[in-house]
Scaffold this motif. Structure first.
Motif, PDB file in Angstrom:
ATOM      1  N   GLY A  48       0.874  -1.219  -0.135  1.00 59.58           N
ATOM      2  CA  GLY A  48      -0.029  -0.001  -0.162  1.00 59.58           C
ATOM      3  C   GLY A  48       0.860   1.458   0.011  1.00 59.58           C
ATOM      4  N   ALA A  49       2.025   1.099   0.763  1.00 61.98           N
ATOM      5  CA  ALA A  49       2.738   2.493   0.784  1.00 61.98           C
ATOM      6  C   ALA A  49       3.482   2.670  -0.533  1.00 61.98           C
ATOM      7  CB  ALA A  49       4.070   2.300   1.829  1.00 61.98           C
ATOM      8  N   SER A  50       3.898   1.533  -1.149  1.00 65.50           N
ATOM      9  CA  SER A  50       4.658   1.647  -2.531  1.00 65.50           C
ATOM     10  C   SER A  50       3.570   2.144  -3.419  1.00 65.50           C
ATOM     11  CB  SER A  50       5.276   0.260  -3.130  1.00 65.50           C
ATOM     12  OG  SER A  50       5.893   0.010  -2.056  1.00 65.50           O
ATOM     13  N   ARG A  51       2.508   1.828  -3.562  1.00 65.32           N
ATOM     14  CA  ARG A  51       1.353   2.588  -4.311  1.00 65.32           C
ATOM     15  C   ARG A  51       1.030   4.033  -4.167  1.00 65.32           C
ATOM     16  NH1 ARG A  51      -1.356  -2.310  -3.105  1.00 65.32           N
ATOM     17  NH2 ARG A  51      -2.647  -1.469  -1.511  1.00 65.32           N
ATOM     18  N   LYS A  52       0.951   4.264  -2.960  1.00 67.00           N
ATOM     19  CA  LYS A  52       1.148   5.963  -2.651  1.00 67.00           C
ATOM     20  C   LYS A  52       2.483   6.564  -2.968  1.00 67.00           C
ATOM     21  CE  LYS A  52      -2.665   6.236   0.569  1.00 67.00           C
ATOM     22  NZ  LYS A  52      -3.493   6.959  -0.232  1.00 67.00           N
ATOM     23  N   PHE A  53       3.396   5.891  -2.920  1.00 62.27           N
ATOM     24  CA  PHE A  53       4.772   6.594  -3.180  1.00 62.27           C
ATOM     25  C   PHE A  53       4.595   6.746  -4.703  1.00 62.27           C
ATOM     26  CE2 PHE A  53       7.269   4.321   0.417  1.00 62.27           C
ATOM     27  CZ  PHE A  53       6.545   5.200   1.202  1.00 62.27           C
ATOM     28  N   ARG A  54       4.217   5.713  -5.439  1.00 62.12           N
ATOM     29  CA  ARG A  54       4.338   5.707  -6.885  1.00 62.12           C
ATOM     30  C   ARG A  54       3.211   6.958  -7.459  1.00 62.12           C
ATOM     31  NH1 ARG A  54       7.010   1.648  -9.459  1.00 62.12           N
ATOM     32  NH2 ARG A  54       7.348  -0.066  -8.365  1.00 62.12           N
ATOM     33  N   THR A  55       2.217   6.948  -6.827  1.00 55.26           N
ATOM     34  CA  THR A  55       1.202   7.890  -6.900  1.00 55.26           C
ATOM     35  C   THR A  55       1.647   9.192  -6.931  1.00 55.26           C
ATOM     36  OG1 THR A  55      -0.672   6.326  -6.582  1.00 55.26           O
ATOM     37  CG2 THR A  55      -1.273   8.708  -6.551  1.00 55.26           C
ATOM     38  N   LEU A  56       2.465   9.568  -5.795  1.00 49.60           N
ATOM     39  CA  LEU A  56       2.767  10.882  -5.435  1.00 49.60           C
ATOM     40  C   LEU A  56       3.826  11.302  -6.560  1.00 49.60           C
ATOM     41  CD1 LEU A  56       2.777  10.631  -1.580  1.00 49.60           C
ATOM     42  CD2 LEU A  56       1.884  12.620  -2.833  1.00 49.60           C
ATOM     43  N   LEU A  57       4.894  10.173  -6.732  1.00 52.20           N
ATOM     44  CA  LEU A  57       5.740  10.486  -7.917  1.00 52.20           C
ATOM     45  C   LEU A  57       5.263  10.709  -9.171  1.00 52.20           C
ATOM     46  CD1 LEU A  57       8.512   7.862  -6.755  1.00 52.20           C
ATOM     47  CD2 LEU A  57       8.637  10.436  -6.814  1.00 52.20           C
ATOM     48  N   ARG A  58       4.211  10.010  -9.580  1.00 55.32           N
ATOM     49  CA  ARG A  58       3.362  10.379 -11.034  1.00 55.32           C
ATOM     50  C   ARG A  58       3.200  12.020 -10.895  1.00 55.32           C
ATOM     51  NH1 ARG A  58       1.729   5.222 -10.591  1.00 55.32           N
ATOM     52  NH2 ARG A  58      -0.283   5.745  -9.680  1.00 55.32           N
ATOM     53  N   ARG A  59       2.608  12.284 -10.002  1.00 50.58           N
ATOM     54  CA  ARG A  59       2.004  13.747  -9.515  1.00 50.58           C
ATOM     55  C   ARG A  59       3.076  14.832  -9.478  1.00 50.58           C
ATOM     56  NH1 ARG A  59      -2.443  13.661  -5.276  1.00 50.58           N
ATOM     57  NH2 ARG A  59      -3.396  12.201  -6.718  1.00 50.58           N
ATOM     58  N   TYR A  60       4.151  14.469  -8.392  1.00 49.61           N
ATOM     59  CA  TYR A  60       5.589  15.256  -8.218  1.00 49.61           C
ATOM     60  C   TYR A  60       6.573  14.579  -8.629  1.00 49.61           C
ATOM     61  CZ  TYR A  60       1.438  17.189  -5.657  1.00 49.61           C
ATOM     62  OH  TYR A  60       0.126  17.819  -5.392  1.00 49.61           O
ATOM     63  N   PRO A  61       7.077  14.581  -9.939  1.00 53.01           N
ATOM     64  CA  PRO A  61       8.225  13.807 -10.360  1.00 53.01           C
ATOM     65  C   PRO A  61       9.566  13.932  -9.422  1.00 53.01           C
ATOM     66  CG  PRO A  61       7.315  14.678 -12.144  1.00 53.01           C
ATOM     67  CD  PRO A  61       6.440  14.994 -11.010  1.00 53.01           C
ATOM     68  N   ASP A  62       9.541  15.275  -9.018  1.00 58.36           N
ATOM     69  CA  ASP A  62      10.782  15.687  -8.311  1.00 58.36           C
ATOM     70  C   ASP A  62      10.850  15.666  -6.877  1.00 58.36           C
ATOM     71  OD1 ASP A  62      11.928  16.348 -10.698  1.00 58.36           O
ATOM     72  OD2 ASP A  62      11.043  18.436 -10.792  1.00 58.36           O
ATOM     73  N   PHE A  63       9.731  14.619  -6.419  1.00 61.66           N
ATOM     74  CA  PHE A  63       9.606  14.679  -4.801  1.00 61.66           C
ATOM     75  C   PHE A  63      10.569  13.765  -4.443  1.00 61.66           C
ATOM     76  CE2 PHE A  63       5.686  14.598  -1.520  1.00 61.66           C
ATOM     77  CZ  PHE A  63       6.652  14.646  -0.577  1.00 61.66           C
ATOM     78  N   ASP A  64      11.731  13.985  -4.113  1.00 62.07           N
ATOM     79  CA  ASP A  64      12.776  13.176  -3.953  1.00 62.07           C
ATOM     80  C   ASP A  64      12.516  12.422  -2.800  1.00 62.07           C
ATOM     81  OD1 ASP A  64      14.405  13.858  -6.211  1.00 62.07           O
ATOM     82  OD2 ASP A  64      15.343  15.505  -5.203  1.00 62.07           O
ATOM     83  N   ASP A  65      11.912  12.871  -1.601  1.00 63.48           N
ATOM     84  CA  ASP A  65      11.697  12.089  -0.291  1.00 63.48           C
ATOM     85  C   ASP A  65      10.981  10.764  -0.842  1.00 63.48           C
ATOM     86  OD1 ASP A  65      13.356  13.667   0.886  1.00 63.48           O
ATOM     87  OD2 ASP A  65      11.452  14.900   1.889  1.00 63.48           O
ATOM     88  N   MET A  66       9.979  10.966  -1.747  1.00 60.06           N
ATOM     89  CA  MET A  66       9.095  10.137  -2.043  1.00 60.06           C
ATOM     90  C   MET A  66       9.813   8.982  -2.710  1.00 60.06           C
ATOM     91  SD  MET A  66       6.321   9.863  -0.468  1.00 60.06           S
ATOM     92  CE  MET A  66       7.331  10.577   0.953  1.00 60.06           C
ATOM     93  N   ARG A  67      10.680   9.473  -3.596  1.00 62.09           N
ATOM     94  CA  ARG A  67      11.620   8.405  -4.588  1.00 62.09           C
ATOM     95  C   ARG A  67      12.543   7.619  -3.469  1.00 62.09           C
ATOM     96  NH1 ARG A  67      11.700   8.401  -9.450  1.00 62.09           N
ATOM     97  NH2 ARG A  67      11.215  10.412  -9.444  1.00 62.09           N
ATOM     98  N   ALA A  68      13.004   8.149  -2.603  1.00 65.09           N
ATOM     99  CA  ALA A  68      13.803   7.595  -1.434  1.00 65.09           C
ATOM    100  C   ALA A  68      13.066   6.466  -0.826  1.00 65.09           C
ATOM    101  CB  ALA A  68      14.535   8.538  -0.657  1.00 65.09           C
TER     102      ALA A  68
END
Length: 140
Positions: A99-119
């Protein structure tokens, strides 16, 4: 002093919210929770108060509660990216790595430069043994 501000404007929630932030910053999490709950009694639709309440619960390792609390902040303000990110991290902390990975991916699609979520996504994938996937995300 937040107490003076609160006495001067007892109807204003900002001094109470800010006192909660100060209490949280000094590790007084239960007192911070009480401050955030006081704000929410007056303004139950305040996404910042819900988010901060989630932060204090995370600090006390109440991960399942934090997931639910952050969810209220996200429901009230769907574009509040930090509440979404905090909820994803709480999902991970509670053991819901998928579930966390799905949300991380969703956030990265919306905000591709969100480095904390990429990490965070890389860490989640790595912890699940998905090393190739983690490497691919890391290289983006």
């Amino acid at each position: 002093d937040y107490d003076v501000s609160i006495k001067m404007c007892p109807w204003a929630v900002d001094p109470v919210l800010n006192r909660g932030v100060a209490l949280e910053a000094t590790g007084r999490y239960e007192e911070a929770i009480a401050a955030y709950e006081a704000v929410l009694k007056v303004q139950p639709n305040d996404p910042a108060a819900w988010n901060n309440l989630g932060n204090a619960n995370m600090a006390l390792a109440r991960y399942a509660d934090a997931v639910e609390i952050y969810g209220k902040a996200v429901q009230l303000a769907p574009e509040f990216s930090f509440a979404q990110a905090n909820q994803a991290i709480a999902l991970y902390a509670s053991g819901n790595k998928n579930g966390a990975s799905r949300k991380f991916r969703t956030l990265l699609r919306r905000y591709p430069d969100f480095d904390d979520m990429r990490a965070a996504l890389v860490a989640s994938l790595y912890s699940q043994g998905l090393l190739d996937n983690a490497e691919t995300v890391l290289q983006k």
